[in-house]
Design an enzyme around this catalytic site. Structure first.
Site, mmCIF file in Angstrom:
data_model
loop_
_atom_site.group_PDB
_atom_site.id
_atom_site.type_symbol
_atom_site.label_atom_id
_atom_site.label_comp_id
_atom_site.label_asym_id
_atom_site.label_seq_id
_atom_site.Cartn_x
_atom_site.Cartn_y
_atom_site.Cartn_z
ATOM 1 N N GLU A 12 0.807 -1.223 0.000
ATOM 2 C CA GLU A 12 0.000 0.000 0.000
ATOM 3 C C GLU A 12 0.842 1.276 0.000
ATOM 4 O O GLU A 12 0.468 2.275 0.626
ATOM 5 C CB GLU A 12 -0.973 0.018 1.198
ATOM 6 C CG GLU A 12 -1.940 -1.152 1.263
ATOM 7 C CD GLU A 12 -2.884 -1.224 0.063
ATOM 8 O OE1 GLU A 12 -3.233 -0.163 -0.490
ATOM 9 O OE2 GLU A 12 -3.247 -2.341 -0.337
ATOM 10 N N LYS A 37 1.859 -8.368 -13.468
ATOM 11 C CA LYS A 37 1.694 -8.619 -12.037
ATOM 12 C C LYS A 37 1.835 -10.122 -11.822
ATOM 13 O O LYS A 37 0.869 -10.872 -11.970
ATOM 14 C CB LYS A 37 0.317 -8.131 -11.578
ATOM 15 C CG LYS A 37 0.044 -8.302 -10.091
ATOM 16 C CD LYS A 37 0.738 -7.244 -9.266
ATOM 17 C CE LYS A 37 0.332 -7.368 -7.795
ATOM 18 N NZ LYS A 37 1.006 -6.344 -6.968
#
Length: 213
Positions: A12, A37
């Site tokens: 985050e 990813k």
């Protein structure tokens, strides 16, 4: 042009945000770039955002070959699903993307040392890729320590640090936010590629482009 990995000082801190800005900016500059990813846990929103920033014809499985439903580290998530993170599947997907694009931006999962399997961390996978690494620093209290630890860990793997992007994760700035950059510059030799204000929708690519050639 070289492919590279985007990692962060923590989860985050804006890895996806920065990765998407880079892919979008590269494509606007006429470079056929795509995001990748390798592993996603919890949901595939990161992969969806990378697809929006890059080629729209790629499937989620092409962009994100390993998806685990539990929002925890990949090793734990895989154990909960009685499976494993198949790095051979990841490598095949990466090779296919790399063959079709001028630049592949590989977004890491969690932080640099997050476990992905028995005796394996993300840093092991990164070392196998043998790609340079861009570090995203979430600009907040504690970032200096996290940044220097991660930079040292990247060096210990024998990998090149392309540079650092500071991402201001909040609108409000405190003393730490104002001084973190100068401290990291003083205590490391990694170049600063940019500093993003909260919600910024563009990124100056000049320094990064120089280092990618």
């Amino acid at each position: 042009m070289r492919n590279f990995i985007v990692t962060g000082t923590d989860t985050e801190v804006g890895k996806t945000y920065v990765s998407c800005l880079i892919v979008k900016s590269l494509r606007e500059a006429g470079i056929n770039a795509a995001g990748f990813k390798p592993v996603a846990c919890g949901d595939r929103q990161d992969a969806r955002l990378l697809r929006e920033a890059g080629p729209k014809d790629l499937t989620l499985d092409e962009l994100n070959p390993v998806f685990l439903r539990n929002a925890t580290c990949p090793y734990v998530a895989a154990r909960l699903e009685n499976t494993k993170v198949d790095e051979k599947v990841i490598l095949r997907a990466y090779d296919a993307l790399s063959a079709a694009h001028e630049c592949v931006v590989v977004e890491g999962v969690g932080g640099w040392e997050v476990p992905i399997g028995p005796g394996r961390n993300f840093s092991d996978m990164a070392a196998d890729f043998k790609l340079p690494v861009l570090l995203v620093i979430g600009n907040k209290l504690g970032a200096i320590n996290h940044a220097l630890l991660t930079l040292n860990a990247i060096k210990e793997r024998g990998l090149e640090c392309l540079g650092i992007v500071f991402n201001n994760v909040k609108d409000e700035w405190d003393t730490a936010c104002v001084t973190n950059r100068s401290m990291v510059e003083e205590f490391s030799d990694a170049p600063i590629l940019g500093e993003l204000i909260h919600g910024q929708d563009y990124m100056d690519m000049d320094v990064l482009l120089e280092r990618l050639h």
